[in-house]
Design a protein around this motif. Structure first.
Motif, short mmCIF file in Angstrom:
data_model
loop_
_atom_site.label_atom_id
_atom_site.label_comp_id
_atom_site.label_asym_id
_atom_site.label_seq_id
_atom_site.Cartn_x
_atom_site.Cartn_y
_atom_site.Cartn_z
N UNK A 1 60.35 53.63 -1.79
CA UNK A 1 61.19 54.74 -1.50
C UNK A 1 62.16 54.18 -0.24
N UNK A 2 61.40 54.03 0.91
CA UNK A 2 61.96 53.48 1.97
C UNK A 2 62.83 52.42 1.57
N UNK A 3 62.44 51.45 1.14
CA UNK A 3 63.05 50.12 0.89
C UNK A 3 64.40 50.43 0.21
N UNK A 4 64.47 51.23 -0.67
CA UNK A 4 65.66 51.52 -1.35
C UNK A 4 66.55 52.17 -0.50
N UNK A 5 66.37 53.15 0.40
CA UNK A 5 67.11 53.73 1.37
C UNK A 5 67.79 52.54 2.48
N UNK A 6 66.68 51.77 2.89
CA UNK A 6 67.05 50.69 4.01
C UNK A 6 67.90 49.65 3.42
N UNK A 7 68.04 49.26 2.25
CA UNK A 7 68.79 48.16 1.78
C UNK A 7 69.89 48.54 1.00
N UNK A 8 70.18 50.00 1.04
CA UNK A 8 71.33 50.48 0.35
C UNK A 8 72.67 49.84 0.94
N UNK A 9 73.37 49.40 0.05
CA UNK A 9 74.72 48.70 0.55
C UNK A 9 74.60 47.31 0.76
N UNK A 10 73.36 46.67 0.44
CA UNK A 10 73.39 45.42 0.96
C UNK A 10 73.17 44.55 -0.34
N UNK A 11 74.16 43.40 -0.65
CA UNK A 11 74.20 42.57 -1.89
C UNK A 11 72.74 42.16 -1.90
N UNK A 12 72.42 41.83 -3.39
CA UNK A 12 71.16 41.18 -3.45
C UNK A 12 70.97 39.79 -2.86
N UNK A 13 72.30 39.14 -2.97
CA UNK A 13 72.43 37.66 -2.34
C UNK A 13 71.98 37.58 -0.90
N UNK A 14 72.52 38.69 -0.22
CA UNK A 14 72.52 38.84 1.09
C UNK A 14 70.96 39.26 1.34
N UNK A 15 70.41 40.11 0.78
CA UNK A 15 68.74 40.29 0.97
C UNK A 15 67.94 39.07 0.67
#
Length: 146
Positions: A112-126
């Protein structure tokens, strides 16, 4: 004059901010465990036939420290020591049903936290972040501590 950002400044801030957000949620799961205990439980959960030596090597701690850490997890009812079928001198560490339930709660919280933390960040950037973080972590582990 603008100050140049450093990797350690960003890493410390990220770690602090995550701790501030996650700590109260972990407390709600009903166990007061230290970060090293959580890392140990994750290692046991994700590994197969994990021993005290495996934990000591991963955490870069001496065996006596790890024995105390494991003893506390055993006392808390989270971990058991079972005979190692491949080596009678060592024990395999396993999560108890209580430990498994607790860790499943951690996994749900982290998802749950990860989804909120990475919101708006492109998969490539992650993917870049993960790759660079792994390199930074390896480089840190390779530094000789005096």
């Amino acid at each position: 004059m603008k100050k140049t950002r450093t990797v350690h400044e960003v890493a410390f801030r990220l770690s602090h901010d995550m701790g501030q957000q996650i700590a109260p949620r972990l407390g709600a799961l009903g166990a007061d465990l230290a970060p090293q205990q959580l890392r140990t439980m994750r290692l046991i959960w994700s590994g197969e036939n994990v021993t005290l030596v495996d934990v000591a090597d991963t955490l870069k701690r001496d065996k006596a420290q790890v024995v105390r850490l494991i003893d506390k997890l055993v006392e808390a009812g989270m971990v058991t020591r079972e005979p190692n079928p491949d080596d009678g001198r060592s024990k395999i560490l396993k999560l108890t049903p209580k430990g498994l339930a607790f860790f499943e709660g951690i996994e749900a919280l982290e998802a749950e936290f990860s989804g909120k933390l990475t919101e708006g960040i492109a998969r490539k950037d992650l993917e870049t972040f993960f790759r660079v973080s792994d390199i930074l972590s390896k480089n840190l582990r390779d530094i000789d501590v005096p």
